[in-house]
Write an enzyme that holds these catalytic residues in place. Structure first.
Site, mmCIF file in Angstrom:
data_model
loop_
_atom_site.group_PDB
_atom_site.id
_atom_site.type_symbol
_atom_site.label_atom_id
_atom_site.label_comp_id
_atom_site.label_asym_id
_atom_site.label_seq_id
_atom_site.Cartn_x
_atom_site.Cartn_y
_atom_site.Cartn_z
ATOM 1 N N ASN A 136 9.968 66.874 -21.776
ATOM 2 C CA ASN A 136 10.444 68.163 -22.282
ATOM 3 C C ASN A 136 11.505 68.753 -21.354
ATOM 4 O O ASN A 136 11.385 68.651 -20.141
ATOM 5 C CB ASN A 136 9.269 69.143 -22.392
ATOM 6 C CG ASN A 136 8.162 68.609 -23.268
ATOM 7 O OD1 ASN A 136 8.420 68.049 -24.318
ATOM 8 N ND2 ASN A 136 6.931 68.768 -22.833
ATOM 9 N N GLN B 118 8.747 72.652 -21.620
ATOM 10 C CA GLN B 118 8.723 72.339 -20.191
ATOM 11 C C GLN B 118 8.062 73.491 -19.439
ATOM 12 O O GLN B 118 8.472 74.642 -19.547
ATOM 13 C CB GLN B 118 10.136 72.106 -19.655
ATOM 14 C CG GLN B 118 10.161 71.644 -18.204
ATOM 15 C CD GLN B 118 11.564 71.344 -17.686
ATOM 16 O OE1 GLN B 118 12.556 71.654 -18.334
ATOM 17 N NE2 GLN B 118 11.631 70.750 -16.522
ATOM 18 N N HIS C 16 9.698 64.896 -15.316
ATOM 19 C CA HIS C 16 8.561 63.990 -15.424
ATOM 20 C C HIS C 16 8.417 63.527 -16.871
ATOM 21 O O HIS C 16 8.883 64.187 -17.789
ATOM 22 C CB HIS C 16 7.265 64.645 -14.932
ATOM 23 C CG HIS C 16 6.847 65.841 -15.719
ATOM 24 N ND1 HIS C 16 7.455 67.074 -15.586
ATOM 25 C CD2 HIS C 16 5.888 65.989 -16.647
ATOM 26 C CE1 HIS C 16 6.872 67.932 -16.408
ATOM 27 N NE2 HIS C 16 5.926 67.301 -17.070
ATOM 28 N N PHE C 17 7.797 62.381 -17.031
ATOM 29 C CA PHE C 17 7.597 61.771 -18.337
ATOM 30 C C PHE C 17 6.106 61.523 -18.543
ATOM 31 O O PHE C 17 5.416 61.067 -17.637
ATOM 32 C CB PHE C 17 8.339 60.430 -18.427
ATOM 33 C CG PHE C 17 9.831 60.567 -18.404
ATOM 34 C CD1 PHE C 17 10.568 60.453 -19.567
ATOM 35 C CD2 PHE C 17 10.504 60.809 -17.217
ATOM 36 C CE1 PHE C 17 11.952 60.583 -19.544
ATOM 37 C CE2 PHE C 17 11.884 60.934 -17.182
ATOM 38 C CZ PHE C 17 12.607 60.821 -18.354
ATOM 39 N N HIS C 18 5.624 61.778 -19.752
ATOM 40 C CA HIS C 18 4.243 61.510 -20.126
ATOM 41 C C HIS C 18 4.216 60.172 -20.866
ATOM 42 O O HIS C 18 4.996 59.966 -21.801
ATOM 43 C CB HIS C 18 3.728 62.594 -21.075
ATOM 44 C CG HIS C 18 3.790 63.974 -20.508
ATOM 45 N ND1 HIS C 18 2.688 64.618 -20.011
ATOM 46 C CD2 HIS C 18 4.838 64.832 -20.347
ATOM 47 C CE1 HIS C 18 3.032 65.812 -19.578
ATOM 48 N NE2 HIS C 18 4.339 65.974 -19.768
#
Length: 101
Positions: free
Chosen positions: A48, A55, A61-63
């Site tokens: 996001n 966000q 960061h990435f999920h």
């Protein structure tokens, strides 16, 4: 699972290409390992940018999320339909911006 770069970037806009390339390689490795480990039918990768997009942590960061049939996870609801003219206008503008950058 979260993929978080050690070097700070607030979001995808401020991340340099080298960082994003390294993150993409890491996400791919993790996605394969997570899918095999969990027996997931698929994997979602989410990231996001800015508050309005969800966000809440202002460090890139990435999920990486394993998905299973009937797991209850829902994608966003599409609440607005776009006309063909609006889509065409956006397509033209995006293409022109990609050419100049």
């Amino acid at each position: 699972t979260l993929v978080i770069p050690k070097r700070h970037a607030e979001n995808i806009y401020s991340a340099d290409d080298k960082m994003l390339e390294a993150i993409a390689r890491t996400i791919k490795k993790l996605a394969v390992a997570i899918k095999k480990t969990t027996g997931a039918a698929g994997i979602n990768v989410f990231q996001n940018n800015e508050y309005v997009a969800g966000q809440r942590v202002f460090h890139l960061h990435f999920h990486v999320i394993p998905r299973h049939e009937g797991d209850g996870f829902k994608h966003w609801e599409h609440t607005r339909e776009y006309s063909k003219e609006e889509i065409s206008m956006c397509e033209t503008k995006i293409k022109s911006l990609l050419i100049t950058t």
